[in-house]
Each structure stands twice: as structure tokens, then as C-alpha cells.
Design an enzyme around this catalytic site. Structure first.
Site, PDB file in Angstrom:
ATOM      1  N   TYR A 142       3.515  -4.242  -7.128  1.00 38.10           N
ATOM      2  CA  TYR A 142       2.801  -3.316  -6.359  1.00 38.10           C
ATOM      3  C   TYR A 142       2.771  -1.715  -6.685  1.00 38.10           C
ATOM      4  O   TYR A 142       3.931  -1.322  -7.227  1.00 38.10           O
ATOM      5  CB  TYR A 142       3.449  -3.462  -4.607  1.00 38.10           C
ATOM      6  CG  TYR A 142       3.091  -4.754  -3.888  1.00 38.10           C
ATOM      7  CD1 TYR A 142       2.296  -5.769  -4.555  1.00 38.10           C
ATOM      8  CD2 TYR A 142       3.882  -5.127  -2.845  1.00 38.10           C
ATOM      9  CE1 TYR A 142       1.995  -6.786  -3.829  1.00 38.10           C
ATOM     10  CE2 TYR A 142       3.602  -6.115  -2.315  1.00 38.10           C
ATOM     11  CZ  TYR A 142       2.502  -6.929  -2.750  1.00 38.10           C
ATOM     12  OH  TYR A 142       2.239  -8.259  -1.855  1.00 38.10           O
ATOM     13  N   ASP A 164       8.378  -6.331   2.690  1.00 39.70           N
ATOM     14  CA  ASP A 164       7.772  -7.377   1.761  1.00 39.70           C
ATOM     15  C   ASP A 164       7.439  -6.433   0.636  1.00 39.70           C
ATOM     16  O   ASP A 164       6.486  -5.468   0.723  1.00 39.70           O
ATOM     17  CB  ASP A 164       6.579  -8.000   2.385  1.00 39.70           C
ATOM     18  CG  ASP A 164       5.980  -8.908   1.311  1.00 39.70           C
ATOM     19  OD1 ASP A 164       6.701  -9.986   1.008  1.00 39.70           O
ATOM     20  OD2 ASP A 164       4.753  -8.790   0.967  1.00 39.70           O
ATOM     21  N   GLY A 169      -6.904  -7.410   5.751  1.00 41.25           N
ATOM     22  CA  GLY A 169      -6.979  -6.113   4.901  1.00 41.25           C
ATOM     23  C   GLY A 169      -7.686  -4.907   5.378  1.00 41.25           C
ATOM     24  O   GLY A 169      -8.009  -3.850   4.714  1.00 41.25           O
ATOM     25  N   ARG A 196       0.763  -1.215  -0.023  1.00 43.83           N
ATOM     26  CA  ARG A 196       0.089  -0.075  -0.084  1.00 43.83           C
ATOM     27  C   ARG A 196       0.657   1.292   0.035  1.00 43.83           C
ATOM     28  O   ARG A 196       0.153   2.371   0.085  1.00 43.83           O
ATOM     29  CB  ARG A 196      -0.831   0.060   1.236  1.00 43.83           C
ATOM     30  CG  ARG A 196      -1.702  -1.135   1.210  1.00 43.83           C
ATOM     31  CD  ARG A 196      -2.732  -1.160   2.575  1.00 43.83           C
ATOM     32  NE  ARG A 196      -3.535  -2.390   2.584  1.00 43.83           N
ATOM     33  CZ  ARG A 196      -4.743  -2.653   2.275  1.00 43.83           C
ATOM     34  NH1 ARG A 196      -5.356  -1.779   1.512  1.00 43.83           N
ATOM     35  NH2 ARG A 196      -5.335  -3.811   2.397  1.00 43.83           N
TER      36      ARG A 196
HETATM   37  N1  LIG Z   1       1.235 -12.505  -1.457  1.00 43.31           N
HETATM   38  C1  LIG Z   1       0.232 -11.966  -1.725  1.00 43.31           C
HETATM   39  O1  LIG Z   1      -0.484 -12.343  -2.605  1.00 43.31           O
HETATM   40  C2  LIG Z   1      -0.429 -11.022  -0.915  1.00 43.31           C
HETATM   41  C3  LIG Z   1      -1.625 -10.247  -1.195  1.00 43.31           C
HETATM   42  C4  LIG Z   1      -1.870  -9.071  -0.268  1.00 43.31           C
HETATM   43  C5  LIG Z   1      -1.066  -8.646   0.554  1.00 43.31           C
HETATM   44  N2  LIG Z   1       0.487  -9.135   0.581  1.00 43.31           N
HETATM   45  C6  LIG Z   1       1.436  -8.482   1.520  1.00 43.31           C
HETATM   46  O2  LIG Z   1       0.722  -8.369   2.777  1.00 43.31           O
HETATM   47  C7  LIG Z   1       0.942  -7.091   3.197  1.00 43.31           C
HETATM   48  C8  LIG Z   1      -0.018  -6.745   4.316  1.00 43.31           C
HETATM   49  O3  LIG Z   1      -1.464  -6.808   3.495  1.00 43.31           O
HETATM   50  P1  LIG Z   1      -2.710  -5.664   3.954  1.00 43.31           P
HETATM   51  O4  LIG Z   1      -2.163  -4.286   3.783  1.00 43.31           O
HETATM   52  O5  LIG Z   1      -3.760  -6.133   3.251  1.00 43.31           O
HETATM   53  O6  LIG Z   1      -2.610  -6.044   5.527  1.00 43.31           O
HETATM   54  P2  LIG Z   1      -3.509  -5.819   6.723  1.00 43.31           P
HETATM   55  O7  LIG Z   1      -2.634  -5.249   7.829  1.00 43.31           O
HETATM   56  O8  LIG Z   1      -4.353  -6.944   6.985  1.00 43.31           O
HETATM   57  O9  LIG Z   1      -4.363  -4.455   6.427  1.00 43.31           O
HETATM   58  C9  LIG Z   1      -4.011  -3.154   6.079  1.00 43.31           C
HETATM   59  C10 LIG Z   1      -4.920  -2.279   6.403  1.00 43.31           C
HETATM   60  O10 LIG Z   1      -5.723  -2.187   7.406  1.00 43.31           O
HETATM   61  C11 LIG Z   1      -5.912  -0.825   7.793  1.00 43.31           C
HETATM   62  N3  LIG Z   1      -5.694  -1.130   9.373  1.00 43.31           N
HETATM   63  C12 LIG Z   1      -4.543  -1.382  10.060  1.00 43.31           C
HETATM   64  N4  LIG Z   1      -4.605  -1.221  11.316  1.00 43.31           N
HETATM   65  C13 LIG Z   1      -6.013  -0.714  11.440  1.00 43.31           C
HETATM   66  C14 LIG Z   1      -6.569  -0.361  12.865  1.00 43.31           C
HETATM   67  N5  LIG Z   1      -5.884  -0.416  13.905  1.00 43.31           N
HETATM   68  N6  LIG Z   1      -7.533   0.241  12.665  1.00 43.31           N
HETATM   69  C15 LIG Z   1      -8.079   0.541  11.209  1.00 43.31           C
HETATM   70  N7  LIG Z   1      -7.844   0.053  10.207  1.00 43.31           N
HETATM   71  C16 LIG Z   1      -6.339  -0.407  10.309  1.00 43.31           C
HETATM   72  C17 LIG Z   1      -4.828  -0.228   7.197  1.00 43.31           C
HETATM   73  O11 LIG Z   1      -5.255   1.275   7.240  1.00 43.31           O
HETATM   74  P3  LIG Z   1      -3.970   2.390   7.608  1.00 43.31           P
HETATM   75  O12 LIG Z   1      -2.861   2.362   6.671  1.00 43.31           O
HETATM   76  O13 LIG Z   1      -4.666   3.587   7.699  1.00 43.31           O
HETATM   77  O14 LIG Z   1      -3.554   1.798   9.095  1.00 43.31           O
HETATM   78  C18 LIG Z   1      -4.824  -0.823   5.847  1.00 43.31           C
HETATM   79  O15 LIG Z   1      -5.580  -0.140   5.144  1.00 43.31           O
HETATM   80  C19 LIG Z   1       1.085  -6.207   1.987  1.00 43.31           C
HETATM   81  O16 LIG Z   1       1.606  -4.910   2.031  1.00 43.31           O
HETATM   82  C20 LIG Z   1       1.660  -7.093   1.228  1.00 43.31           C
HETATM   83  O17 LIG Z   1       3.208  -6.994   1.222  1.00 43.31           O
HETATM   84  C21 LIG Z   1       0.797 -10.035  -0.137  1.00 43.31           C
END
Ligand SMILES: NC(=O)c1ccc[n+]([C@@H]2O[C@H](COP(=O)([O-])OP(=O)(O)OC[C@H]3O[C@@H](n4cnc5c(N)ncnc54)[C@H](OP(=O)(O)O)[C@@H]3O)[C@@H](O)[C@H]2O)c1
Length: 301
Positions: free
Chosen positions: A55, A50, A216, A22
């Protein structure tokens, strides 16, 4: 922060990994802000990062590279993970007519070269195949991955979103041992705990990486009563443990004996500073099952 040794390598990763999917969605994409996020991670023991070639529509690796060019001393404090094999429909890749996967030797090699250039580094610490490619020629793919390790361009290799059969196919054609499988795993998406995916990795001694460990963001922003009940339970446990709901959702993953490495996605500096709190929470077995029950919507059979 605890470190996890990758099997049959001299490489360890921090228990929590910072995901950069992101990075380009942040309202501030300046190098100084990217640097601030990296430094907030490092200060708290999160040294593993990561990435993936795709991305941010092929931009996030470049954002990291610009930052490392300006602050080269960061590189040696970090382990950098990146991925290849997804080919997006994108203005940056006008030759793509259809979204597809490509595990050919030529694509993997050119993708690795591009990632090294974009991130301004001379070696990738962990290269992951992003998605299983139904057209993968395992001999060709395995050989190029082994060659990239021998050439020193890649330190270790793993996969992402692979089923056991995909894993075994690729591993059968490689001399290097695959070091991880990055899969979707959270209280919101717990299926891999029940369908044998995590059990297979655990048996092999392979630490899984969990992507979208807060679903997410869905876990933190409930939109219907079932999600609200789960969020309330996470928050209540957070209050008991002196932290917040997000830390409990991560502690739920950390409790599993397979040594899961959650890949965190927040762009928020305050949240990054506090991520380490999840590592101090010891959830009880009954709390773990109580959260599973709320996520499933029924008790275990
Ligand atoms: N291998 C694959 O196929 C694959 C697929 C998807 C992702 N990934 C990896 O996994 C990583 C993490 O994925 P993700 O970003 O979906 O992880 P996540 O940590 O599940 O979700 C992040 C999202 O949640 C929000 N968030 C986090 N803490 C919060 C809180 N306390 N209250 C409200 N909202 C909150 C964040 O917003 P804020 O920014 O405002 O905190 C952000 O939009 C990615 O960066 C990537 O490296 C890999």
C-alpha cells in the site's frame, strides 16, 4: 460495535474494519493525523485495521509504524491485518522486472519480517495472501504459513481475492484453518453474492471481508443515470433511517447472514466518526432487493 469471532481462533475483529490503502493519498500524512484517524475509529468501536505491504508504494505500513512508535499504547487496542504476495513494479523494488505474485516460502517470510519492522509490531494479527498465485506450491506456502503461526509472528492466516478452488488447494496443505477471504463486494460489485463465492464461505462458517464497500467511492459519486438512480435510492433510505447513503450501502452488506466485515476506506475524519451509524440500520428484505435491482439494472429473474 458488534465483534466477529474468527473461526477456530481466540481472535475477534470489529464488525467494521478501517482500511489503510489510501493512507498515503491523504493530503495530511503526519503521524498526528494518522493517530487522529485511528483514535476516531477506536472511539467508535472500530478496532481492526487493514494494511498490505504494497500500500502507498510500500509506504503505508511505515506510516502506521511511525504513529505506533510515537503512541505505543494504541497497539494493544488494535487488531492489525496485513497482506503479502504481490510484487509491484516500483522504485522501491528495482529488482522487479514485471508485476507478479510470489507465494514462495522465502518471499512470504521476508515480507512478514519487513511488515513487522515497518509497522513496529511483534506480531501480525491476521496475515492475508493478497492474490491467488498461479505458481503457488500449496505444500510450500501452507508449510511456511503454519510455521509463522507456530513461531508467533502471525496470529492467524487468511486470503484475499481467492476463488473456492484456490482456497481449497491452500487449506488442504495447512493445519491452521484459514480465517477469512477478503473479496471485492458492494452494491456496485455484487457478483460474489450470485456466483457462489459468498455461499461457499457461509457454508464453511468463514466471515468474508468486503473491500471497497462503497465501490471505491463510485457509489457516492454517480457519473451516469443508472448510478444516479442507485445513489438517489441509497440517499432516500438514508433519510428514512436518520443517516446517509454511505451508511445504507454498508448496511446492505451487513444484512447478509454470512457476517460480512466491510473494510472502509475513507480518509475523512468526519466520515470516520459516523461510520458506526451503518451498524444500527436494519434494512428490510424488500429494500435489499430494490437496491440489488437498481445495481443490476433489472429485476431478479
Ligand atoms: N484485498 C484487496 O485486493 C483490496 C483491494 C482494494 C482495497 N482493499 C482494502 O479495502 C479498503 C477500502 O477500499 P476503498 O478505499 O476502495 O473503500 P471505499 O470505502 O469503497 O472507498 C473509499 C473512497 O470513497 C470515498 N468516500 C467514502 N465515503 C464517501 C462519501 N460519503 N461521499 C463521497 N466519497 C466518499 C473516499 O473518499 P474520502 O477519503 O474523501 O472520504 C475514498 O476515496 C482499503 O483501504 C484496503 O484496506 C483491499
Amino acid at each position: 460495535m458488534e465483534r466477529i469471532q474468527l473461526p477456530a481462533t481466540d481472535l475477534s475483529l470489529s464488525r467494521l474494519i478501517y482500511g489503510m490503502w489510501r493512507l498515503a493519498d491523504d493530503k495530511d500524512t503526519s503521524t498526528s493525523h494518522v493517530q487522529a484517524k485511528i483514535e476516531a475509529c477506536l472511539k467508535n468501536g472500530i478496532t481492526s485495521f487493514d494494511q498490505a505491504d504494497i500500500y502507498g508504494n510500500y509506504e503505508c505500513e511505515k506510516l502506521l509504524g511511525k504513529t505506533l512508535n510515537e503512541s505505543p499504547s494504541l497497539r494493544d487496542q488494535m487488531e492489525i491485518i496485513t497482506k503479502c504476495d504481490i510484487a509491484l513494479l516500483s522504485d522501491k523494488r528495482p529488482e522487479h522486472r514485471v508485476k507478479h505474485y510470489d507465494t514462495s516460502a522465502a518471499h512470504i517470510r521476508s515480507s512478514v519480517e519487513a511488515s513487522l519492522t515497518h509497522m513496529a509490531i511483534d506480531r501480525i494479527d491476521v496475515l492475508l495472501l493478497h492474490r491467488p498465485d498461479p505458481l503457488m506450491d500449496h505444500h510450500e506456502t501452507g508449510a511456511v504459513l503454519d510455521a509463522l503461526i507456530k513461531e508467533g509472528k502471525v496470529r492467524t492466516v487468511g486470503v484475499s481475492n481467492f476463488m473456492r478452488s484456490d482456497w481449497e488447494l491452500l487449506q488442504s496443505a495447512m493445519s491452521a484453518k484459514l480465517v477469512t477471504n477478503q473479496i471485492e463486494l458492494s452494491v456496485a460489485r455484487f457478483e460474489a453474492f450470485l456466483d457462489g463465492q459468498v455461499a461457499f464461505l457461509q457454508k464453511e462458517g468463514i466471515p468474508p471481508m468486503a473491500w471497497s464497500p462503497l465501490g471505491g467511492g463510485q457509489l457516492m459519486n454517480p457519473s451516469h443515470p443508472k448510478e444516479q438512480a442507485l445513489f438517489d435510492a441509497l440517499s432516500e433510505l438514508g433519510a428514512q433511517h436518520g443517516c446517509t447513503a454511505d451508511h445504507i450501502a454498508i448496511a446492505w452488506l451487513l444484512k447478509h447472514p454470512s457476517r460480512i466485515l466491510p473494510v472502509m476506506g475513507t480518509n475523512n475524519l468526519d466520515r470516520i466518526e459516523k461510520l458506526h451509524l451503518a451498524c444500527s440500520v436494519e434494512l428490510s428484505r424488500q429494500d435489499w432487493f430494490a437496491l440489488l435491482e437498481l445495481a443490476k439494472g433489472e429485476e431478479v429473474p
